[in-house]
Design an enzyme around this catalytic site. Sequence first.
Site, PDB file in Angstrom:
ATOM      1  N   GLU A 119     -54.231 -54.512 -59.001  1.00 18.02           N
ATOM      2  CA  GLU A 119     -54.234 -55.412 -60.157  1.00 18.02           C
ATOM      3  C   GLU A 119     -53.122 -55.048 -61.125  1.00 18.02           C
ATOM      4  O   GLU A 119     -53.172 -54.002 -61.800  1.00 18.02           O
ATOM      5  CB  GLU A 119     -55.585 -55.361 -60.884  1.00 18.02           C
ATOM      6  CG  GLU A 119     -55.647 -56.317 -62.070  1.00 18.02           C
ATOM      7  CD  GLU A 119     -56.931 -56.214 -62.862  1.00 18.02           C
ATOM      8  OE1 GLU A 119     -56.990 -56.774 -63.973  1.00 18.02           O
ATOM      9  OE2 GLU A 119     -57.872 -55.565 -62.381  1.00 18.02           O
ATOM     10  N   LYS A 250     -76.480 -47.862 -56.627  1.00 16.82           N
ATOM     11  CA  LYS A 250     -75.390 -48.784 -56.312  1.00 16.82           C
ATOM     12  C   LYS A 250     -75.615 -50.200 -56.826  1.00 16.82           C
ATOM     13  O   LYS A 250     -75.264 -51.174 -56.166  1.00 16.82           O
ATOM     14  CB  LYS A 250     -75.119 -48.781 -54.800  1.00 16.82           C
ATOM     15  CG  LYS A 250     -74.740 -47.386 -54.304  1.00 16.82           C
ATOM     16  CD  LYS A 250     -74.424 -47.315 -52.844  1.00 16.82           C
ATOM     17  CE  LYS A 250     -74.104 -45.870 -52.464  1.00 16.82           C
ATOM     18  NZ  LYS A 250     -73.814 -45.696 -51.052  1.00 16.82           N
ATOM     19  N   ASP A 323     -67.654 -42.583 -53.958  1.00 22.97           N
ATOM     20  CA  ASP A 323     -68.369 -43.700 -53.351  1.00 22.97           C
ATOM     21  C   ASP A 323     -68.137 -44.928 -54.225  1.00 22.97           C
ATOM     22  O   ASP A 323     -68.752 -45.081 -55.278  1.00 22.97           O
ATOM     23  CB  ASP A 323     -69.858 -43.371 -53.252  1.00 22.97           C
ATOM     24  CG  ASP A 323     -70.635 -44.402 -52.445  1.00 22.97           C
ATOM     25  OD1 ASP A 323     -70.166 -45.555 -52.345  1.00 22.97           O
ATOM     26  OD2 ASP A 323     -71.713 -44.061 -51.918  1.00 22.97           O
ATOM     27  N   HIS A 414     -50.676 -60.303 -68.852  1.00 24.58           N
ATOM     28  CA  HIS A 414     -50.926 -60.603 -67.436  1.00 24.58           C
ATOM     29  C   HIS A 414     -49.825 -61.449 -66.830  1.00 24.58           C
ATOM     30  O   HIS A 414     -49.518 -61.312 -65.646  1.00 24.58           O
ATOM     31  CB  HIS A 414     -52.290 -61.294 -67.273  1.00 24.58           C
ATOM     32  CG  HIS A 414     -53.449 -60.335 -67.301  1.00 24.58           C
ATOM     33  ND1 HIS A 414     -53.900 -59.749 -68.465  1.00 24.58           N
ATOM     34  CD2 HIS A 414     -54.215 -59.834 -66.301  1.00 24.58           C
ATOM     35  CE1 HIS A 414     -54.905 -58.945 -68.186  1.00 24.58           C
ATOM     36  NE2 HIS A 414     -55.111 -58.975 -66.892  1.00 24.58           N
TER      37      HIS A 414
END
Length: 419
Positions: A119, A250, A323, A414
């Site tokens: 990104e 998670k 993770d 951006h």
Amino acid sequence: MKNPPSIISRAKYDFIDSSTIEKIESYHSKPILESQKIPLQDPYTLNGQKLRLNFIRQQLKTNVDYLAGDKIFDDNESLKGNIENYIGMSQIPTGIIGPLVINGSNAQGIFYVPMATTEGTLLASYSRGAKACRESGAITVITLQEGLQRTPTFKFKNLIDLGKFVSWVLEHKETFATITRESSNYAILNDVGINIEGNILIIKFEYTSGDASGQNMTTICTDKICKYIVANCPVEPVFWTIEGNTSGDKKATSLTKRVRGRKITAEITLLKEVVQSVLKTTPQLLYRQWRINVSGAVKCGSIGTGMHPANAIAALFIACGQDVACTGEASTAITRIEIDDNGDLYCAITMPNIIVGTVGGGTSFPTQKECLQLIDCYGPGKSGKLAEIAIALCLTGEISIMAAMSAGQFTAAHQKFGR
């Protein structure tokens, strides 16, 4: 089982000890020298890449041969336990931001933080946030709690059977602590909680896991405890499962008052002149933007009030062999901003679910190991430091994005960096 260790329920409460306060009060950050600044020239050329690699090697005395591409991973045997049906490595661009100045209970000093992302604008934004913070002082960071849960679930014919089962379980907490010690070199059982829903019983086993992130470790310990329970309890359940999906593993959950991994809080007071010179906005505009963001989070049912801590967590996790699925829980954040009596801007962030490890998992693969070594977070005794670096990084990103929005810079940034 003889002399089982006592269960210490310290994971249930926020806590700051006096030695932590003394350590933080005695820290004095030094001015950043020109030689300590990351070379920013030639951002998209081979020459610029080499400049930054040489900076890392000379300034940080760290080997980055795998990150640089000078060495190629070929130790396929080491993949056992990490992946199946292996075909190759996904290459994700990795950069560094900093220096990030932290005064924490585990992390103190200046850090050049690796972030892996595709990104555009991301590293530029975090770099700007880090600059605003260090020109105002060090980010204070304190770890408040540690804990990792497994929530096995048991079903019974009726409440009477369940009640007999619960009474027996609560009488054997110390036995469960001993089973934990016998099953793992690192896991410690801190608490056993009970939740009853009709003929369904959910037991919350809460552990600390040392320097490992701990999901596998706690699963193994809990499985052994549950098998001991089922083999010895007076009433056999109709059915049981190792995880009832209430541990928050998670996923983002509404359980922000408890801890999963580490609960950490961080703060910085941004000088009003730094807000203006670095962030190109004012304390009043940035504070107004934060209030709008909090209101918006409430309206859309968001878990937490953070704008984008998932960006920092995911990029850091990928770079450092964590993770990445834990971004779901780890990015939960509560932010606070207010203008103080001097007109400066107080900024804080609290994150209850930062779950990281510096041993095991993907931490020993070549580029991940190099990234951890960049911030002195590889190996035993370093997971607390990594967690505090993570929240400090998140704070810089929250500050930068809200500043950009408050000053109308978000879209332009951006367009410049992200297209």
